[in-house]
Design a protein around this motif. Structure first.
Motif, short mmCIF file in Angstrom:
data_model
loop_
_atom_site.label_atom_id
_atom_site.label_comp_id
_atom_site.label_asym_id
_atom_site.label_seq_id
_atom_site.Cartn_x
_atom_site.Cartn_y
_atom_site.Cartn_z
N MET A 1 4.90 -16.22 11.35
CA MET A 1 5.12 -15.07 12.23
C MET A 1 6.33 -14.25 11.78
SD MET A 1 5.64 -14.65 16.34
CE MET A 1 3.99 -15.21 16.73
N ARG A 2 7.35 -14.92 11.27
CA ARG A 2 8.52 -14.17 10.79
C ARG A 2 8.16 -13.32 9.58
NH1 ARG A 2 11.52 -19.06 12.50
NH2 ARG A 2 11.56 -19.85 10.37
N ILE B 1 6.27 -10.38 10.96
CA ILE B 1 7.20 -9.43 11.58
C ILE B 1 7.87 -8.58 10.52
CG2 ILE B 1 9.43 -9.27 12.78
CD1 ILE B 1 8.49 -11.69 14.49
N VAL C 1 9.99 -4.83 20.71
CA VAL C 1 9.30 -6.11 20.91
C VAL C 1 7.87 -5.89 21.40
CG1 VAL C 1 9.29 -8.26 22.23
CG2 VAL C 1 11.42 -7.39 21.33
N LEU D 1 5.71 -4.87 18.50
CA LEU D 1 5.48 -6.03 17.63
C LEU D 1 4.49 -6.99 18.28
CD1 LEU D 1 9.12 -6.66 16.40
CD2 LEU D 1 7.17 -6.01 14.96
N GLN D 2 4.67 -7.23 19.56
CA GLN D 2 3.77 -8.13 20.29
C GLN D 2 2.33 -7.64 20.21
OE1 GLN D 2 4.95 -8.62 24.37
NE2 GLN D 2 2.96 -9.41 24.97
N LEU E 1 1.02 -7.94 16.53
CA LEU E 1 0.85 -9.34 16.12
C LEU E 1 -0.16 -10.08 16.98
CD1 LEU E 1 4.60 -10.22 15.54
CD2 LEU E 1 2.90 -9.67 13.79
N SER F 1 0.49 -11.49 19.82
CA SER F 1 1.18 -12.70 20.25
C SER F 1 1.97 -12.38 21.51
CB SER F 1 2.12 -13.17 19.14
OG SER F 1 2.75 -14.36 19.50
N VAL G 1 7.41 -13.80 19.93
CA VAL G 1 7.94 -12.74 19.06
C VAL G 1 9.46 -12.68 19.19
CG1 VAL G 1 7.97 -10.25 18.62
CG2 VAL G 1 5.80 -11.41 19.08
N SER G 2 9.95 -12.73 20.44
CA SER G 2 11.40 -12.68 20.68
C SER G 2 12.11 -13.86 20.03
CB SER G 2 11.69 -12.66 22.18
OG SER G 2 11.23 -11.46 22.74
N GLN H 1 11.16 -15.55 17.35
CA GLN H 1 11.20 -15.37 15.90
C GLN H 1 12.16 -14.26 15.50
OE1 GLN H 1 10.07 -17.78 14.25
NE2 GLN H 1 8.93 -18.64 15.97
N LEU H 2 12.22 -13.20 16.31
CA LEU H 2 13.19 -12.13 16.04
C LEU H 2 14.61 -12.66 16.14
CD1 LEU H 2 11.57 -9.12 17.92
CD2 LEU H 2 12.13 -9.20 15.47
#
Length: 109
Positions: free
Chosen positions: A20-21, A24, A35, A38-39, A42, A44, A49-50, A52-53
Motif C-alpha cells: 500500500m505504501r 500511495i 487522505v 487516496l482512500q 486505493l 481502502s 491509508v492514514s 501507511q501515510l
C-alpha cells in the motif's frame, strides 16, 4: 561506507516495504492528494491509508500540508518518482527473463 548512511538507506527502503505504501507513492507521483482522495483511488479504508501515510511521513518520504480541514500529501523528493520507475524497469526485466526461461523449458518438453 559510513554506517549512518547504510542505516539511513535501510530505513528508507523499509518505509517502502509495503504494497500500500508503494501504491500511495505511485499515486502521489501523479500529483498531491488528501487522505480521502487516496482512500478512493486505493479502494481502502481511511484508517489503513492514514496508518501507511504515517509511516511514510515518519521516514520523511512524504509530507503533508494542512489546507483548511484537509491535509494534502506530497512526495518529499520528486526523485521518488524516478526510483519507482527504475524499480518497475527492474521488475519488468525479471519478468522478461522468467518468460524467456519458461519458453526454453517448454521447448525442451
Amino acid at each position: 561506507m559510513n554506517q549512518n548512511i547504510q542505516q539511513f538507506k535501510a530505513d528508507f527502503f523499509k518505509a517502502l516495504a509495503h504494497p500500500m505504501r508503494i501504491r500511495i507513492l505511485e499515486v502521489l507521483s501523479e500529483g498531491d492528494k488528501n487522505v480521502n482522495e487516496l482512500q478512493s483511488i486505493l479502494g481502502s479504508e481511511g484508517s489503513a491509508v492514514s496508518q501507511q501515510l504515517s509511516v511514510l511521513r515518519n521516514k520523511n518520504v512524504v509530507y503533508g500540508l494542512k489546507e483548511g480541514t484537509s491535509v494534502i500529501y506530497s512526495l518529499r523528493d520528486p526523485l521518488i518518482k524516478d526510483l519507482l520507475s527504475v524499480a518497475k524497469q527492474i521488475f519488468d526485466n525479471h519478468l522478461v527473463d522468467a518468460i524467456s526461461l519458461l519458453k526454453d523449458i517448454r521447448k525442451e518438453t
